[in-house]
Design a protein around this motif. Structure first.
Motif, PDB file in Angstrom:
ATOM      1  N   TYR A 159       0.938  -1.116   0.025  1.00 34.04           N
ATOM      2  CA  TYR A 159       0.239   0.088  -0.123  1.00 34.04           C
ATOM      3  C   TYR A 159       0.847   1.272   0.095  1.00 34.04           C
ATOM      4  O   TYR A 159       0.143   2.275   0.048  1.00 34.04           O
ATOM      5  CB  TYR A 159      -0.850  -0.249   1.195  1.00 34.04           C
ATOM      6  N   HIS A 160       2.181   1.063  -0.162  1.00 33.30           N
ATOM      7  CA  HIS A 160       3.031   2.287  -0.144  1.00 33.30           C
ATOM      8  C   HIS A 160       3.159   2.868  -1.446  1.00 33.30           C
ATOM      9  O   HIS A 160       3.112   2.183  -2.353  1.00 33.30           O
ATOM     10  CB  HIS A 160       4.456   1.788   0.381  1.00 33.30           C
ATOM     11  N   TRP A 161       3.243   4.220  -1.322  1.00 33.59           N
ATOM     12  CA  TRP A 161       3.360   4.859  -2.597  1.00 33.59           C
ATOM     13  C   TRP A 161       4.877   5.556  -2.623  1.00 33.59           C
ATOM     14  O   TRP A 161       5.241   6.398  -1.593  1.00 33.59           O
ATOM     15  CB  TRP A 161       2.405   6.126  -2.507  1.00 33.59           C
ATOM     16  N   ASP A 162       5.627   5.249  -3.536  1.00 39.84           N
ATOM     17  CA  ASP A 162       7.173   5.890  -3.885  1.00 39.84           C
ATOM     18  C   ASP A 162       6.643   7.289  -4.504  1.00 39.84           C
ATOM     19  O   ASP A 162       6.509   7.540  -5.686  1.00 39.84           O
ATOM     20  CB  ASP A 162       7.753   5.111  -4.445  1.00 39.84           C
ATOM     21  N   ALA A 163       6.392   8.266  -3.716  1.00 40.08           N
ATOM     22  CA  ALA A 163       6.217   9.614  -4.267  1.00 40.08           C
ATOM     23  C   ALA A 163       7.387  10.223  -4.967  1.00 40.08           C
ATOM     24  O   ALA A 163       8.453   9.864  -4.766  1.00 40.08           O
ATOM     25  CB  ALA A 163       5.781  10.452  -3.023  1.00 40.08           C
ATOM     26  N   PRO A 164       7.042  11.294  -5.832  1.00 41.71           N
ATOM     27  CA  PRO A 164       7.919  12.062  -6.482  1.00 41.71           C
ATOM     28  C   PRO A 164       8.893  12.805  -5.605  1.00 41.71           C
ATOM     29  O   PRO A 164       9.951  13.096  -6.171  1.00 41.71           O
ATOM     30  CB  PRO A 164       7.201  13.004  -7.453  1.00 41.71           C
ATOM     31  N   ASP A 165       8.489  13.091  -4.264  1.00 41.22           N
ATOM     32  CA  ASP A 165       9.507  13.695  -3.438  1.00 41.22           C
ATOM     33  C   ASP A 165      10.654  12.939  -2.968  1.00 41.22           C
ATOM     34  O   ASP A 165      11.446  13.463  -1.905  1.00 41.22           O
ATOM     35  CB  ASP A 165       8.645  14.458  -2.379  1.00 41.22           C
ATOM     36  N   GLY A 166      10.415  11.856  -3.134  1.00 35.72           N
ATOM     37  CA  GLY A 166      11.529  10.963  -2.692  1.00 35.72           C
ATOM     38  C   GLY A 166      10.917  10.035  -1.221  1.00 35.72           C
ATOM     39  O   GLY A 166      11.615   9.125  -0.841  1.00 35.72           O
ATOM     40  N   HIS A 167       9.699  10.428  -0.730  1.00 35.87           N
ATOM     41  CA  HIS A 167       9.239   9.686   0.510  1.00 35.87           C
ATOM     42  C   HIS A 167       8.479   8.592   0.158  1.00 35.87           C
ATOM     43  O   HIS A 167       7.885   8.480  -0.994  1.00 35.87           O
ATOM     44  CB  HIS A 167       8.507  10.716   1.309  1.00 35.87           C
ATOM     45  N   THR A 168       8.425   7.316   0.869  1.00 38.20           N
ATOM     46  CA  THR A 168       7.554   6.579   0.885  1.00 38.20           C
ATOM     47  C   THR A 168       6.489   6.753   1.653  1.00 38.20           C
ATOM     48  O   THR A 168       6.463   6.958   2.852  1.00 38.20           O
ATOM     49  CB  THR A 168       8.151   5.149   1.132  1.00 38.20           C
ATOM     50  N   ARG A 169       5.354   7.031   0.796  1.00 45.71           N
ATOM     51  CA  ARG A 169       3.953   7.524   1.550  1.00 45.71           C
ATOM     52  C   ARG A 169       2.974   6.426   1.764  1.00 45.71           C
ATOM     53  O   ARG A 169       2.714   5.728   0.644  1.00 45.71           O
ATOM     54  CB  ARG A 169       3.592   8.924   0.847  1.00 45.71           C
TER      55      ARG A 169
END
Length: 475
Positions: free
Chosen positions: A262-272
């Motif tokens: 369910y994690h999202w590797d966001a463009p800002d570098g965080h795993t959200r």
């Protein structure tokens, strides 16, 4: 604090949202099972131990708010439950309950004819074993199948899919509360037992149709895509709820079939983390505002509820934890209030702050524009290093140009949003041992649910109660 560049997610509809295939791990929330559940899926602070120390030195009579009544919910069979959210309808208050002492506290109904002397008159939604009932919404409904006051109640298992608890199941219960003294159960929207249940929900009407919108965190994950986090249910016939449409952002991702994260590797570098926590609609039932944690508040056009359309979402700066928890609307639906529940104020690459409130212009619902961010003295108070929810904002409600925020140990905070670009705190109610979960505005009073102390009835200074003496509350 580094520059707040917006996190872009133009790829949601294109299906290029990249997610990692790792099992759930604790982020903001932890599930409860006689303490802290080892499943450690982000959820909603069922463990009271994590709420931190309540405020010891409160003030019940601060500017613009005055405590008119405080009533603990009744012990039932020797068990003292604690309260969750609060709602009011036609002079009656409905209090959900949380998980203390084994859960199954149901929804408690209070007669508020005399708001200075609220009377607990009934209990509903307590008969499904090993569940808790946080959220309740009540609306007047007029459909071909049902005419009256309908209550919908969220139902969550205290231990998901437990083989030793075969009668436990999550979902939503529906009640006829046209006569709150004699409520009648009408229906049960049952979810797959693999899903914890419905966390928050909402009820709206479209003409002669009644719709229930439900937030089922991790439904997609737990059922491998068989169920979705956000669902729209036709409850025009409350005895026979019918699912019309469902959505989960993970279903849009171009990922391997074995994906189960369910994690999202966001463009800002965080795993959200991304999951559906809450949902509301506007008064007309045209638009849904879905709090999807680090994906933001996602806006849908639901005028055709069988073919809802994604419009836009709020976005976070790359140094902000997301945690879009709940939402409220102002100015006829043109202003969006978004609260962010952040218990751990620190994290590598993030600003150090407890959860605070953001206000958006959403006249163009495809492009929410951030107008302001409202913080308090609690937001940056790191004197207590213990991970706690005591200093984060929780739920928002709006009446006119005043925003009311439930704030756990901070109590209830009222904010002038006449200029939504410049919100100003105008009052605060903080009782001793405060642990305020929910807030609701009804008629000339404000209701607050204190997890440990029950129902609080607050009157604005110089407002009048509805008791037989009709006496003015004095400062």
């Amino acid at each position: 604090m580094k520059k707040r560049n917006k996190v872009l997610l133009t790829s949601v509809l294109a299906g290029t949202l990249m997610l990692t295939s790792v099992a759930p791990a604790g982020f903001a929330h932890d599930a409860f099972e006689g303490g802290i559940n080892k499943e450690t899926v982000p959820f909603d602070h069922e463990a009271l131990e994590m709420l931190g120390d309540p405020e010891e030195n409160g003030d019940k009579n601060l500017k613009f708010l005055h405590e008119a009544a405080a009533e603990q919910i009744k012990e039932i069979d020797g068990i003292q439950n604690n309260t969750a959210d609060v709602y009011a309808h036609k002079g009656f208050a409905y209090l959900g309950t949380h998980t203390a002492n084994g859960a199954n506290g149901g929804v408690r109904i209070f007669d508020l004819k005399d708001p200075e002397n609220p009377k607990e008159i009934g209990q509903i939604a307590h008969d499904v074993p090993h569940t808790w009932q946080e959220k309740v919404i009540v609306k007047t409904v007029n459909t071909p199948e049902f005419k009256g006051d309908l209550a919908v109640v969220s139902l969550q298992q205290t231990s998901r899919n437990n083989l030793n608890r075969p009668d436990s199941i999550g979902g939503a219960l529906l009640y006829d509360v046209s006569d709150p003294y004699n409520p009648e159960r009408l229906g049960f929207y049952e979810l797959d037992r693999r899903i914890t249940g419905t966390h928050e929900l909402y009820l709206t009407t479209q003409g002669n149709k009644a719709l229930m919108l439900v937030s089922n965190p991790y439904a997609d994950f737990y059922t491998s895509g068989e169920e979705r986090d956000f669902q729209i249910i036709d409850v025009s016939d409350p005895a026979n709820p019918e699912k019309l449409w469902e959505f989960d952002p993970r279903t849009l991702a171009e990922v391997d079939e074995s994906f189960n994260g369910y994690h999202w590797d966001a463009p800002d570098g965080h795993t959200r983390p991304v999951f559906n926590h809450s949902v509301i609609t506007d008064n007309n039932g045209h638009y849904a505002y879905v709090s999807m944690w680090d994906l933001g508040t996602v806006i849908f056009d639901i005028r055709d509820p069988e073919n809802a359309e994604y419009l836009g979402r709020t976005e976070f700066a790359d140094d902000q934890k997301g945690a879009a928890h709940s939402a409220a609307l102002a100015r006829g639906g043109n202003i969006l209030i978004e609260t962010r529940e952040i218990a751990n104020p620190h994290g590598e690459g993030y600003e150090s702050a407890y959860g605070y409130t953001r206000i958006f212009d959403i006249k163009d619902k495809t492009n929410p524009v951030l107008l302001s961010e409202f913080t308090t003295d609690l937001t940056y108070d790191f004197s207590d290093p213990v991970r706690t929810f005591a200093k984060t904002v929780h739920d928002p409600k709006v009446r006119g140009n005043t925003l009311y925020l439930s704030y756990y140990s901070g109590g209830v905070i009222s904010v002038d949003i006449t200029d939504p670009s410049n919100p100003q705190e105008i009052g605060r109610y903080t009782p001793d041992q405060a642990n305020i979960w929910g807030v609701f505005v009804d008629r000339n009073y404000v209701l607050a649910s204190d997890m440990g102390q029950g129902l609080k009835v607050l009157l604005k200074n110089n407002s009048q109660s509805n008791n037989s003496n009709n006496q003015r509350i004095k400062n």
